[in-house]
Design a protein around this motif. Sequence first.
Motif, PDB file in Angstrom:
ATOM      1  N   GLY A 182       0.820  -1.198   0.000  1.00  0.00           N
ATOM      2  CA  GLY A 182       0.000   0.000   0.000  1.00  0.00           C
ATOM      3  C   GLY A 182       0.858   1.254   0.000  1.00  0.00           C
ATOM      4  N   GLU A 183       0.272   2.353  -0.470  1.00  0.00           N
ATOM      5  CA  GLU A 183       1.012   3.614  -0.507  1.00  0.00           C
ATOM      6  C   GLU A 183       1.554   4.006   0.860  1.00  0.00           C
ATOM      7  OE1 GLU A 183      -0.205   6.895  -3.594  1.00  0.00           O
ATOM      8  OE2 GLU A 183      -1.997   6.218  -2.521  1.00  0.00           O
ATOM      9  N   GLY A 184       0.746   3.774   1.890  1.00  0.00           N
ATOM     10  CA  GLY A 184       1.168   4.164   3.225  1.00  0.00           C
ATOM     11  C   GLY A 184       2.406   3.425   3.698  1.00  0.00           C
ATOM     12  N   ASP A 185       2.625   2.224   3.169  1.00  0.00           N
ATOM     13  CA  ASP A 185       3.779   1.431   3.578  1.00  0.00           C
ATOM     14  C   ASP A 185       5.080   1.911   2.946  1.00  0.00           C
ATOM     15  OD1 ASP A 185       2.188  -0.238   5.140  1.00  0.00           O
ATOM     16  OD2 ASP A 185       1.759  -1.577   3.455  1.00  0.00           O
ATOM     17  N   ILE A 186       4.977   2.566   1.801  1.00  0.00           N
ATOM     18  CA  ILE A 186       6.204   2.973   1.099  1.00  0.00           C
ATOM     19  C   ILE A 186       6.359   4.489   1.008  1.00  0.00           C
ATOM     20  CG2 ILE A 186       6.329   0.863  -0.278  1.00  0.00           C
ATOM     21  CD1 ILE A 186       5.081   2.399  -2.606  1.00  0.00           C
ATOM     22  N   ALA A 187       5.396   5.221   1.565  1.00  0.00           N
ATOM     23  CA  ALA A 187       5.416   6.681   1.421  1.00  0.00           C
ATOM     24  C   ALA A 187       6.671   7.307   2.028  1.00  0.00           C
ATOM     25  CB  ALA A 187       4.172   7.285   2.057  1.00  0.00           C
ATOM     26  N   ALA A 188       7.066   6.862   3.216  1.00  0.00           N
ATOM     27  CA  ALA A 188       8.234   7.446   3.873  1.00  0.00           C
ATOM     28  C   ALA A 188       9.501   7.191   3.068  1.00  0.00           C
ATOM     29  CB  ALA A 188       8.376   6.891   5.289  1.00  0.00           C
ATOM     30  N   PHE A 189       9.639   5.949   2.578  1.00  0.00           N
ATOM     31  CA  PHE A 189      10.828   5.642   1.775  1.00  0.00           C
ATOM     32  C   PHE A 189      10.844   6.466   0.494  1.00  0.00           C
ATOM     33  CE2 PHE A 189      12.666   3.395  -1.824  1.00  0.00           C
ATOM     34  CZ  PHE A 189      13.978   3.286  -1.392  1.00  0.00           C
ATOM     35  N   LEU A 190       9.691   6.604  -0.171  1.00  0.00           N
ATOM     36  CA  LEU A 190       9.648   7.362  -1.419  1.00  0.00           C
ATOM     37  C   LEU A 190       9.981   8.830  -1.174  1.00  0.00           C
ATOM     38  CD1 LEU A 190       6.525   5.904  -3.267  1.00  0.00           C
ATOM     39  CD2 LEU A 190       8.947   5.388  -3.648  1.00  0.00           C
ATOM     40  N   SER A 191       9.558   9.360  -0.039  1.00  0.00           N
ATOM     41  CA  SER A 191       9.896  10.743   0.301  1.00  0.00           C
ATOM     42  C   SER A 191      11.404  10.907   0.447  1.00  0.00           C
ATOM     43  CB  SER A 191       9.186  11.145   1.593  1.00  0.00           C
ATOM     44  OG  SER A 191       9.505  12.483   1.939  1.00  0.00           O
ATOM     45  N   ASP A 192      12.038   9.970   1.139  1.00  0.00           N
ATOM     46  CA  ASP A 192      13.495  10.014   1.293  1.00  0.00           C
ATOM     47  C   ASP A 192      14.191   9.838  -0.056  1.00  0.00           C
ATOM     48  OD1 ASP A 192      13.225  10.364   4.005  1.00  0.00           O
ATOM     49  OD2 ASP A 192      13.497   8.229   4.480  1.00  0.00           O
ATOM     50  N   LEU A 193      13.662   8.929  -0.887  1.00  0.00           N
ATOM     51  CA  LEU A 193      14.255   8.679  -2.190  1.00  0.00           C
ATOM     52  C   LEU A 193      14.191   9.933  -3.061  1.00  0.00           C
ATOM     53  CD1 LEU A 193      15.478   6.411  -4.014  1.00  0.00           C
ATOM     54  CD2 LEU A 193      13.148   6.035  -4.875  1.00  0.00           C
TER      55      LEU A 193
END
Length: 240
Positions: A182-193
């Motif tokens: 889900g988006e919520g599971d990867i949102a933090a990583f994508l923000s850092d990326l």
Amino acid sequence: MPNPSAAMLVIGDEILSGRTRDTNTHFLAGELTKQGIDLKEVRVVSDEAPVIVAAVQALSALYDHVFTSGGIGPTHDDITADCIAQAFEAHIDVRDDARAILAAHYANSGQELNTARLRMARIPDGAALIDNPVSSAPGFTLGNVHVMAGVPTVFQAMVASVLPGLTGGAPLLSQSLRVMRGEGDIAAFLSDLAARHSDLSIGCYPFQHNGAYGANVVIRGHNGAGVDAAMRELAQEVGL
């Protein structure tokens, strides 16, 4: 230097009513991406002269190129050419070079170049003709506005006539990865990326399939090595 910018202006009540599906924008976006011209805005407007004129003037002032589709045919509601002329305060009338193209086409097909068809030879002063190898009736370029037909096959042929004469930049490269989280599971990583690769565009597009949530992550940029590096980081994060 940034890539040249562009806007698309789709003209026609038939688009806004839902009667006709706009495929020209999709085609143009892909061709401009390959050319290294960044499509920044798309507008769809009705067949109303003041609306068309205002949109042309606004987009022409904002972007390096404006591409229009629709409204240059032989019927009474084809008013785009007149509106472009008005937007640039240019005189418009039947032009000899456009008339000659139409006369040859209709002579070869055994049809009459009647008054209605002759409307398609009305070109604003100072405009350059755009070749139309499909049905002959030319489009035209005035200033930074490229005026083309709405029929998809003709529009595509006109785009092919225009693009070789335009200076582009670096083509936009793109890679995507289907992630079953889900988006919520990867949102933090994508923000850092995104923060680590600030020269790239990273988009996340969620979906649901058989009750499971996932997302297509798309990484875009002009630097192929950078896109590759960011995609490797993403794949490692999601265990691929």
